[in-house]
Motif scaffolding. Structure first.
Motif, PDB file in Angstrom:
ATOM      1  N   VAL A  56       0.841  -1.192   0.000  1.00 26.02           N
ATOM      2  CA  VAL A  56       0.000   0.000   0.000  1.00 26.02           C
ATOM      3  C   VAL A  56       0.877   1.243   0.000  1.00 26.02           C
ATOM      4  O   VAL A  56       1.800   1.368   0.814  1.00 26.02           O
ATOM      5  CB  VAL A  56      -0.917   0.021   1.239  1.00 26.02           C
ATOM      6  CG1 VAL A  56      -1.786   1.270   1.247  1.00 26.02           C
ATOM      7  CG2 VAL A  56      -1.782  -1.238   1.278  1.00 26.02           C
ATOM      8  N   ASP A  57       0.574   2.170  -0.894  1.00 25.27           N
ATOM      9  CA  ASP A  57       1.222   3.485  -0.919  1.00 25.27           C
ATOM     10  C   ASP A  57       0.174   4.517  -0.523  1.00 25.27           C
ATOM     11  O   ASP A  57      -0.643   4.930  -1.339  1.00 25.27           O
ATOM     12  CB  ASP A  57       1.778   3.783  -2.310  1.00 25.27           C
ATOM     13  CG  ASP A  57       2.535   5.114  -2.375  1.00 25.27           C
ATOM     14  OD1 ASP A  57       2.534   5.846  -1.352  1.00 25.27           O
ATOM     15  OD2 ASP A  57       3.101   5.429  -3.428  1.00 25.27           O
ATOM     16  N   VAL A  58       0.198   4.927   0.752  1.00 26.73           N
ATOM     17  CA  VAL A  58      -0.824   5.864   1.245  1.00 26.73           C
ATOM     18  C   VAL A  58      -0.495   7.298   0.894  1.00 26.73           C
ATOM     19  O   VAL A  58      -1.306   8.203   1.127  1.00 26.73           O
ATOM     20  CB  VAL A  58      -1.003   5.737   2.779  1.00 26.73           C
ATOM     21  CG1 VAL A  58      -1.547   4.369   3.146  1.00 26.73           C
ATOM     22  CG2 VAL A  58       0.304   6.018   3.515  1.00 26.73           C
ATOM     23  N   MET A  59       0.682   7.546   0.333  1.00 25.69           N
ATOM     24  CA  MET A  59       1.035   8.906  -0.064  1.00 25.69           C
ATOM     25  C   MET A  59       0.306   9.326  -1.329  1.00 25.69           C
ATOM     26  O   MET A  59       0.257  10.510  -1.660  1.00 25.69           O
ATOM     27  CB  MET A  59       2.551   9.025  -0.264  1.00 25.69           C
ATOM     28  CG  MET A  59       3.355   8.647   0.987  1.00 25.69           C
ATOM     29  SD  MET A  59       2.870   9.583   2.455  1.00 25.69           S
ATOM     30  CE  MET A  59       3.418  11.230   1.968  1.00 25.69           C
ATOM     31  N   GLN A  60      -0.236   8.356  -2.046  1.00 23.93           N
ATOM     32  CA  GLN A  60      -0.993   8.641  -3.259  1.00 23.93           C
ATOM     33  C   GLN A  60      -2.466   8.829  -2.908  1.00 23.93           C
ATOM     34  O   GLN A  60      -2.976   8.259  -1.961  1.00 23.93           O
ATOM     35  CB  GLN A  60      -0.843   7.493  -4.257  1.00 23.93           C
ATOM     36  CG  GLN A  60       0.583   7.219  -4.694  1.00 23.93           C
ATOM     37  CD  GLN A  60       1.145   8.312  -5.563  1.00 23.93           C
ATOM     38  OE1 GLN A  60       0.428   8.954  -6.329  1.00 23.93           O
ATOM     39  NE2 GLN A  60       2.446   8.541  -5.462  1.00 23.93           N
ATOM     40  N   ARG A  61      -3.167   9.641  -3.675  1.00 23.69           N
ATOM     41  CA  ARG A  61      -4.616   9.823  -3.539  1.00 23.69           C
ATOM     42  C   ARG A  61      -5.260   9.661  -4.905  1.00 23.69           C
ATOM     43  O   ARG A  61      -4.932  10.421  -5.812  1.00 23.69           O
ATOM     44  CB  ARG A  61      -4.954  11.205  -2.962  1.00 23.69           C
ATOM     45  CG  ARG A  61      -4.644  11.336  -1.483  1.00 23.69           C
ATOM     46  CD  ARG A  61      -5.586  10.458  -0.646  1.00 23.69           C
ATOM     47  NE  ARG A  61      -5.341  10.573   0.781  1.00 23.69           N
ATOM     48  CZ  ARG A  61      -4.507   9.819   1.462  1.00 23.69           C
ATOM     49  NH1 ARG A  61      -3.837   8.864   0.837  1.00 23.69           N
ATOM     50  NH2 ARG A  61      -4.337   9.988   2.749  1.00 23.69           N
ATOM     51  N   TYR A 103     -11.279  -1.295  -0.892  1.00 25.10           N
ATOM     52  CA  TYR A 103      -9.899  -1.327  -0.405  1.00 25.10           C
ATOM     53  C   TYR A 103      -9.543  -0.013   0.288  1.00 25.10           C
ATOM     54  O   TYR A 103      -8.835  -0.006   1.309  1.00 25.10           O
ATOM     55  CB  TYR A 103      -8.942  -1.598  -1.572  1.00 25.10           C
ATOM     56  CG  TYR A 103      -8.953  -3.035  -2.031  1.00 25.10           C
ATOM     57  CD1 TYR A 103      -7.996  -3.940  -1.579  1.00 25.10           C
ATOM     58  CD2 TYR A 103      -9.928  -3.499  -2.910  1.00 25.10           C
ATOM     59  CE1 TYR A 103      -7.997  -5.256  -1.990  1.00 25.10           C
ATOM     60  CE2 TYR A 103      -9.945  -4.822  -3.319  1.00 25.10           C
ATOM     61  CZ  TYR A 103      -8.981  -5.692  -2.860  1.00 25.10           C
ATOM     62  OH  TYR A 103      -9.001  -7.010  -3.253  1.00 25.10           O
ATOM     63  N   ASP A 104     -10.014   1.084  -0.245  1.00 23.02           N
ATOM     64  CA  ASP A 104      -9.732   2.383   0.359  1.00 23.02           C
ATOM     65  C   ASP A 104     -10.326   2.460   1.769  1.00 23.02           C
ATOM     66  O   ASP A 104      -9.702   3.002   2.684  1.00 23.02           O
ATOM     67  CB  ASP A 104     -10.298   3.508  -0.511  1.00 23.02           C
ATOM     68  CG  ASP A 104      -9.793   4.872  -0.075  1.00 23.02           C
ATOM     69  OD1 ASP A 104      -8.569   5.096  -0.124  1.00 23.02           O
ATOM     70  OD2 ASP A 104     -10.624   5.711   0.336  1.00 23.02           O
ATOM     71  N   GLU A 105     -11.510   1.898   1.955  1.00 23.33           N
ATOM     72  CA  GLU A 105     -12.142   1.892   3.275  1.00 23.33           C
ATOM     73  C   GLU A 105     -11.290   1.094   4.273  1.00 23.33           C
ATOM     74  O   GLU A 105     -11.103   1.520   5.421  1.00 23.33           O
ATOM     75  CB  GLU A 105     -13.542   1.286   3.182  1.00 23.33           C
ATOM     76  CG  GLU A 105     -14.360   1.378   4.454  1.00 23.33           C
ATOM     77  CD  GLU A 105     -14.956   2.742   4.717  1.00 23.33           C
ATOM     78  OE1 GLU A 105     -15.546   2.920   5.799  1.00 23.33           O
ATOM     79  OE2 GLU A 105     -14.830   3.623   3.841  1.00 23.33           O
ATOM     80  N   ARG A 141       1.037   3.789   9.596  1.00 25.27           N
ATOM     81  CA  ARG A 141       0.010   3.662   8.566  1.00 25.27           C
ATOM     82  C   ARG A 141      -0.040   2.241   8.015  1.00 25.27           C
ATOM     83  O   ARG A 141       0.882   1.451   8.177  1.00 25.27           O
ATOM     84  CB  ARG A 141       0.308   4.636   7.429  1.00 25.27           C
ATOM     85  CG  ARG A 141       0.267   6.097   7.837  1.00 25.27           C
ATOM     86  CD  ARG A 141       0.754   6.960   6.700  1.00 25.27           C
ATOM     87  NE  ARG A 141       0.584   8.380   6.990  1.00 25.27           N
ATOM     88  CZ  ARG A 141       1.060   9.353   6.221  1.00 25.27           C
ATOM     89  NH1 ARG A 141       1.717   9.052   5.109  1.00 25.27           N
ATOM     90  NH2 ARG A 141       0.862  10.625   6.555  1.00 25.27           N
ATOM     91  N   VAL A 142      -1.148   1.968   7.321  1.00 23.76           N
ATOM     92  CA  VAL A 142      -1.293   0.661   6.671  1.00 23.76           C
ATOM     93  C   VAL A 142      -0.269   0.535   5.548  1.00 23.76           C
ATOM     94  O   VAL A 142      -0.169   1.424   4.697  1.00 23.76           O
ATOM     95  CB  VAL A 142      -2.722   0.488   6.113  1.00 23.76           C
ATOM     96  CG1 VAL A 142      -2.845  -0.833   5.355  1.00 23.76           C
ATOM     97  CG2 VAL A 142      -3.749   0.549   7.240  1.00 23.76           C
ATOM     98  N   THR A 143       0.488  -0.543   5.570  1.00 25.01           N
ATOM     99  CA  THR A 143       1.509  -0.776   4.546  1.00 25.01           C
ATOM    100  C   THR A 143       1.195  -1.975   3.659  1.00 25.01           C
ATOM    101  O   THR A 143       1.738  -2.095   2.562  1.00 25.01           O
ATOM    102  CB  THR A 143       2.883  -1.007   5.199  1.00 25.01           C
ATOM    103  OG1 THR A 143       2.785  -2.102   6.128  1.00 25.01           O
ATOM    104  CG2 THR A 143       3.347   0.249   5.940  1.00 25.01           C
ATOM    105  N   HIS A 144       0.346  -2.884   4.169  1.00 23.33           N
ATOM    106  CA  HIS A 144      -0.010  -4.086   3.413  1.00 23.33           C
ATOM    107  C   HIS A 144      -1.481  -4.417   3.649  1.00 23.33           C
ATOM    108  O   HIS A 144      -2.037  -4.105   4.701  1.00 23.33           O
ATOM    109  CB  HIS A 144       0.834  -5.292   3.837  1.00 23.33           C
ATOM    110  CG  HIS A 144       2.295  -5.147   3.553  1.00 23.33           C
ATOM    111  ND1 HIS A 144       3.144  -4.437   4.372  1.00 23.33           N
ATOM    112  CD2 HIS A 144       3.056  -5.632   2.545  1.00 23.33           C
ATOM    113  CE1 HIS A 144       4.367  -4.477   3.875  1.00 23.33           C
ATOM    114  NE2 HIS A 144       4.340  -5.200   2.764  1.00 23.33           N
TER     115      HIS A 144
END
Length: 200
Positions: A56-61, A103-105, A141-144
């Motif tokens: 997961v790349d949480v830096m992207q939106r 997945y976003d949720e 943060r969530v990474t996987h």
């Protein structure tokens, strides 16, 4: 997209419940999502064909998920392997509109998410598609995310190949739930509560 609030008992599949219980045991220790390296359920090898691992790349939106697995039943359902590809690109724009918010949720809430949808196979048989998403973290943060994907048909047999791409009809959502209540592992034999789902 709306999600119900649910307890772990919302999950139908016994094998998916076992996967969730393994996650809950780890979560209960620190009251936060566990590292993926600590996640070692019993009989994990038996479930690998139904599991998909994502980074997961949480830096992207919106959040970007990259598929790390290949040779799974998801690969058969979508017609080809997706290892190394972004999930939104892999499923395509039509399905991404209903897949990616789930997945976003999971990532945004940092909680398990469970969904059930009906899909028609290429012969018109209705297939229930049960998806359990489990989030993992490297300390923040969530990474996987690990997804357990189960398919079952009341008609018995069905065609898994190209199940998600075999017709023009999109999957019909039957249930979308965030597992955000009773986040601890109950020992076998206890009677589940009647309010497994709280509808808003």
């Amino acid at each position: 997209m709306d999600f119900d609030s649910a307890t772990p008992f919302v999950v139908k599949s016994i094998k998916q419940r076992d996967l969730l219980n393994s996650w809950l045991r780890l979560y209960a220790r620190e009251q936060r999502i566990p590292p993926i390296d600590d996640y070692q359920p019993e009989r994990l090898a038996e479930e690998l064909g139904d599991l998909v691992y994502y980074t997961v790349d949480v830096m992207q939106r919106p959040v970007r998920l990259t598929i790390e697995s290949e040779g799974t039943r998801m690969a058969a359902a979508y017609g080809h392997t997706g290892k190394g590809r972004r999930l939104d690109e892999y499923v395509g724009p039509r399905l991404a509109a209903i897949v990616m918010p789930v997945y976003d949720e999971c990532v945004q809430r940092a909680l398990p998410v469970y969904t059930v949808s009906d899909i028609d196979d290429i012969y018109g048989r209705i297939v229930a598609y049960e998806r359990l998403l489990l989030p993992f973290s490297g300390g923040g943060r969530v990474t996987h995310v690990i997804a357990s994907l189960k398919t079952i048909s009341e008609d018995g047999g069905f065609e898994i190949d190209n199940l998600m791409r075999g017709n023009d009809t999109l999957p019909t959502p039957k249930l979308r739930a965030v597992i955000d209540r009773d986040l601890f592992h109950r020992m076998p034999g206890r009677i589940p509560p009647c309010d497994a789902i709280e509808f808003s």
